[in-house]
Write a protein that holds these residues in place. Structure first.
Motif: not given
Length: 395
Positions: A241-256
């Motif tokens: 439940k901890l991850i599900m509650k905070n899933k909006s905090k995950f941000l996928v971005v590109h790096s070289s």
């Protein structure tokens, strides 16, 4: 940092002391910036002492034997050791008073303990020192970010606070090449799944999702997206439940790159900046970016170096004064006082002072540029003219 009490004569000679409790590893970094040679620190530490009887005399049967006791020592600081990788801090110095077990003026090294109080006494609390205490004891000013910079087979898990970037863990796993015609479930795919599982479980051990504002997942290609998918699949499977509650905090971005060099690049990404726009660190990155752009454009609004910046302050032209925290840890008190005075002058002129951490990429870069720089309100040419003339005369 919990502030227990303070007795500082700000209106008089600014001497006095504070009693505080460091609560986490970030507080150790704040204390490293705060405590200087010549300060007095009172703290608890364990020492091996000779065994005694109830009356305090040495027991004949146990002569030469020692026992471990918790003592309270007052030390006149002669050196401070701080290791970000070990997250430990030690204070060296001479005792300023004796007790039953420790004579006065004897040398000791004591480790600062989390959740244990210590008292710091300074002959003078300047604005920088006092500001550190106020900021460290205010939870609202301590935004944190988690970042996983990765590529196939390697991942770097970092924590970013207002003052430092700490590599919490590095994961490496050999990933075999994908064979031609290999379908799902081949050796390559199995190794990738195992690697992502390792990163996911290590993240849970090292990141406090309730405290972090955002968790950045960055990589070349699709590795970061695969990690996000892996994290969410495990959360559903394990009913986390901890991850599900905070899933909006995950941000996928590109790096070289999946190595640490990619972290600074990621922090300049507009999507990341948007998420971090209320943090001190993100603002510092933006302003240092502005300084570098102005320097590259050669528009006479960006200057670095002690004499050049001092001249700019003297004519009231500084919009942003950029300093590294290493200047305020100088053993030379006159150096520290010089930059405190410079900071006060810029503030009185309506400018802003930013102190960069040497444990952040931007702070490291500023250190390489003498540790002092400025962005001016308007272009000013030839601030380094006098220095150039002196060099010509020497030639």
């Amino acid at each position: 940092m919990k502030l227990l009490d303070k007795t500082i004569e700000l209106e008089k000679d600014k001497s006095g002391s504070i009693s505080i409790v460091p609560q986490d590893k970030e507080d150790l970094w704040q204390l490293y910036n705060l405590i200087q040679k010549g300060d007095e620190v009172e703290l608890s530490t364990y020492r091996n002492v000779k065994k005694t009887t109830g009356s305090g005399a040495t027991d004949g049967k146990d002569k030469g034997k020692t026992e471990r006791k918790l003592l309270r020592l007052k030390l006149a600081v002669s050196d401070i050791e701080y290791a970000p990788s070990d997250e430990s801090m030690r204070i060296k110095g001479k005792t300023t008073e004796q007790n039953q077990y420790v004579p006065n003026q004897s040398f000791h090294t004591a480790e600062v303990q989390l959740q244990k109080s210590l008292r710091i006494t300074k002959p003078e609390w300047d604005d920088i020192s006092y500001g550190i205490i106020l900021a460290a004891s205010s939870v609202e000013t301590r935004a944190e970010v988690g970042a996983i910079v990765m590529e196939e087979g390697v991942a770097h898990l970092c924590l970013l606070t207002d003052n430092m970037t700490v590599l919490r863990n590095k994961i490496e796993k050999s990933i075999p090449r994908k064979s031609r015609g290999e379908g799902g479930g081949g050796n390559h795919d199995k190794a990738i799944t195992k690697f992502l599982d390792m990163v996911q479980s290590t993240m849970l051990r090292n990141f406090d999702l309730t405290k972090l504002k955002v968790v950045i997942l960055a990589s070349p290609g699709f590795t970061a997206s695969l990690l996000q998918k892996n994290i969410m699949e495990h959360a559903v499977k394990d009913d986390n439940k901890l991850i599900m509650k905070n899933k909006s905090k995950f941000l996928v971005v590109h790096s070289s790159t999946g190595y640490l060099q990619g972290l600074e690049e990621v922090l300049k990404d507009p999507s990341v900046q948007k998420r971090l726009n209320d943090t001190k660190y993100a603002r510092e990155v933006n302003i240092f970016d502005e300084f570098q752009k102005s320097l590259n454009d050669d528009d006479d609004k960006a200057w670095y170096g002690p004499s050049e910046v001092a001249k700019a302050v003297e004519i009231g032209a500084v919009k942003y004064l950029l300093l590294t925290d290493t200047l305020f840890r100088s053993d030379d008190i006159s150096v520290r006082k010089h930059y405190i005075k410079l900071s006060d002058e810029v503030k009185s002129q309506g400018g802003e002072v930013l102190i960069f951490s040497s444990l952040h990429e931007s702070g490291e870069q500023l250190d390489q540029l003498t540790g002092v720089a400025s962005i001016l309100k308007y272009p000013v040419a030839d601030l380094d003219e006098e220095e150039e003339e002196e060099e010509e005369e020497e030639e």
